[in-house]
Design a protein around this motif. Structure first.
Motif, short mmCIF file in Angstrom:
data_model
loop_
_atom_site.label_atom_id
_atom_site.label_comp_id
_atom_site.label_asym_id
_atom_site.label_seq_id
_atom_site.Cartn_x
_atom_site.Cartn_y
_atom_site.Cartn_z
N UNK A 127 36.80 19.65 60.75
CA UNK A 127 36.82 19.04 59.41
C UNK A 127 35.70 18.02 59.26
N UNK A 128 35.52 17.19 60.27
CA UNK A 128 34.43 16.20 60.22
C UNK A 128 33.08 16.88 60.10
N UNK A 129 32.86 17.90 60.92
CA UNK A 129 31.58 18.63 60.87
C UNK A 129 31.38 19.34 59.54
N UNK A 130 32.46 19.88 58.98
CA UNK A 130 32.36 20.65 57.74
C UNK A 130 32.01 19.76 56.55
N UNK A 131 32.34 18.48 56.64
CA UNK A 131 32.00 17.54 55.56
C UNK A 131 30.59 16.98 55.75
N UNK A 132 30.23 16.65 56.99
CA UNK A 132 28.96 15.96 57.25
C UNK A 132 27.77 16.92 57.39
N UNK A 133 27.88 17.88 58.28
CA UNK A 133 26.71 18.67 58.67
C UNK A 133 26.04 19.45 57.53
N UNK A 134 26.80 20.20 56.71
CA UNK A 134 26.13 20.96 55.66
C UNK A 134 25.38 20.09 54.65
N UNK A 135 25.96 18.93 54.31
CA UNK A 135 25.30 18.08 53.32
C UNK A 135 24.03 17.45 53.88
N UNK A 174 44.09 21.44 70.29
CA UNK A 174 43.90 22.13 69.01
C UNK A 174 43.78 21.14 67.86
N UNK A 175 44.58 20.07 67.90
CA UNK A 175 44.47 19.05 66.86
C UNK A 175 43.08 18.43 66.86
N UNK A 176 42.54 18.21 68.05
CA UNK A 176 41.20 17.61 68.16
C UNK A 176 40.13 18.60 67.70
N UNK A 177 40.33 19.88 68.01
CA UNK A 177 39.38 20.92 67.58
C UNK A 177 39.30 20.95 66.05
N UNK A 178 40.47 20.96 65.40
CA UNK A 178 40.47 21.06 63.94
C UNK A 178 40.05 19.75 63.28
N UNK A 179 40.31 18.63 63.94
CA UNK A 179 39.81 17.36 63.40
C UNK A 179 38.29 17.35 63.40
N UNK A 180 37.70 17.78 64.53
CA UNK A 180 36.23 17.79 64.60
C UNK A 180 35.65 18.82 63.65
N UNK A 182 26.52 27.22 60.74
CA UNK A 182 27.27 27.07 59.49
C UNK A 182 28.40 28.08 59.39
N UNK A 183 28.22 29.27 59.95
CA UNK A 183 29.28 30.28 59.87
C UNK A 183 30.50 29.88 60.69
N UNK A 184 30.26 29.22 61.82
CA UNK A 184 31.39 28.83 62.68
C UNK A 184 32.01 27.51 62.24
N UNK A 185 31.42 26.84 61.27
CA UNK A 185 31.98 25.58 60.76
C UNK A 185 32.43 25.80 59.31
N UNK A 186 31.50 25.81 58.38
CA UNK A 186 31.84 26.01 56.97
C UNK A 186 32.45 27.39 56.74
N UNK A 187 31.88 28.39 57.39
CA UNK A 187 32.40 29.75 57.24
C UNK A 187 33.84 29.88 57.69
N UNK A 188 34.24 29.12 58.69
CA UNK A 188 35.62 29.17 59.16
C UNK A 188 36.58 28.55 58.15
N UNK A 238 32.71 23.87 65.91
CA UNK A 238 33.33 24.96 65.18
C UNK A 238 34.44 25.64 65.96
N UNK A 239 34.88 26.77 65.41
CA UNK A 239 35.94 27.54 66.05
C UNK A 239 35.55 29.01 66.09
N UNK A 240 36.30 29.78 66.86
CA UNK A 240 36.05 31.22 66.97
C UNK A 240 35.43 31.63 68.29
N UNK A 241 34.71 30.72 68.93
CA UNK A 241 33.99 31.07 70.15
C UNK A 241 34.90 31.19 71.37
N UNK A 242 36.01 30.45 71.39
CA UNK A 242 36.88 30.47 72.55
C UNK A 242 37.46 31.87 72.79
N UNK A 243 37.86 32.53 71.71
CA UNK A 243 38.40 33.88 71.85
C UNK A 243 37.33 34.87 72.27
#
Length: 320
Positions: free
Chosen positions: A202-210, A194-200, A283-289, A112-117
């Motif tokens: 997207x992958x997590x947002x499609x796979x993990x919640x389902x 950053x490209x790798x962060x957002x690629x991962x 889920x908040x740091x992946x789908x929520x983002x 996910x994202x948000x934790x670095x800041x």
């Protein structure tokens, strides 16, 4: 070289065990004293296809995270690898708050994202690196299995580079790259993390919640056309949000998602594992983002938003 590994889950034991086997001094830091006691008494093993690494009780250095700052007063580490989940980041930051005026080298392995800041704002003098990995690891009672050999990329996010009080030290990232390569990990320093962060993401947002909703391993997602159609709907929604946000990703990420499902077919996603154990998910740091990004650019991501609320509604009771 002293490497502090915060988190004794599957990735923490995999990376920490292999780094120690390569000759580094590794100190493990756990969430609770009970976890530390168990590891100190039993040790653990890293099982790979070609060999097994045994870290015995007389070889392991392990303590609860509450003791980290005390130990650092007389024996500071060279690298701090944050291997906990996003949901535990604030707790870790609270425990190491007395080190905020020091210059630490911190590598963040979270989804996910948000934790670095969050880390940078609380540790403003430190060098904060993002790590993206496709390594597969399965936690076992007596250690961890390296379930799939992947790649590891590390670098500094553009957000972190602009907010940090410290100039970027390329030599530090190259040192960590060398340590990981010597330990047997394929590792690359990336100037486009950053490209790798957002690629991962997207992958997590499609796979993990389902997988969490349907309670199936990753590979089961692509065994039925109805599931693939749902995955594609999530992908298309997120891709539209990325385009509106000016986020550019190289390559066909849809094909990469299908490839991940195949290569990790028997894996239980971390989100599914959390739901089954009644633990707070990421889920908040992946789908929520994805949902938040959509709102910021005037779009909606209704399918992602539904999944976000469904999974949040499972917590903390879990499912049977």
């Amino acid at each position: 070289m002293i490497i502090d590994v915060v988190g004794s889950g599957s990735l923490g034991l995999l990376y920490g065990g292999k780094l120690q086997d390569a000759g580094n001094e590794v100190r493990f830091w756990t969430r609770t004293a009970e976890q530390a006691n168990k590891l100190s008494v039993e040790g653990f093993k890293v099982t790979e296809r070609e060999k097994t690494i045994q870290i015995s009780s007389d070889q392991i250095q392990v303590k609860p995270i509450t003791e980290l700052t005390r130990v650092w007063e007389h024996s500071p580490g060279d690298w701090l690898l944050l291997m906990v989940k996003q949901t535990a980041i604030k707790d870790v930051i609270h425990e190491i708050a007395s080190l905020k005026t020091r210059v630490l080298n911190i590598a963040c392995f979270q989804n996910g994202i948000g934790h670095l800041n969050v880390v940078q704002s609380n540790m403003p003098h430190s060098n904060i690196y993002s790590v993206i990995t496709t390594e597969g690891a399965k936690r076992q009672q007596d250690g961890v299995i390296r379930a799939g050999i992947g790649e590891t990329w590390l670098g500094k996010s553009s957000d972190i580079r602009s907010s940090s009080l410290m100039p970027m030290d390329q030599n530090e990232s190259i040192r960590l790259q060398g340590l990981l390569q010597q330990a047997g990990f394929g590792c690359t320093v990336s100037n486009e993390i950053d490209k790798l962060i957002y690629r991962k993401l997207l992958i997590n947002a499609v796979i993990n919640p389902l997988t969490a909703i349907w309670r199936i391993p990753n590979g089961e997602l692509i065994t039925r056309e109805e599931r693939i159609m749902f995955m594609r709907q999530l992908y298309d929604e997120a891709w539209a949000v990325y385009e509106a946000s000016g986020i550019l990703i190289d390559g066909d990420v849809w094909d990469q998602i299908l490839s991940v499902c195949r290569s990790t077919a028997s894996n239980t996603s971390s989100m599914l594992s959390d739901v089954l154990h009644g633990q707070q998910t990421e889920v908040q740091s992946i789908t929520g983002q994805i949902v938040s990004m959509a709102c910021r650019c005037g779009l909606s991501a209704p399918t992602h938003e539904v999944l976000l609320h469904l999974i949040e509604g499972m917590q903390p009771e879990g499912v049977s």
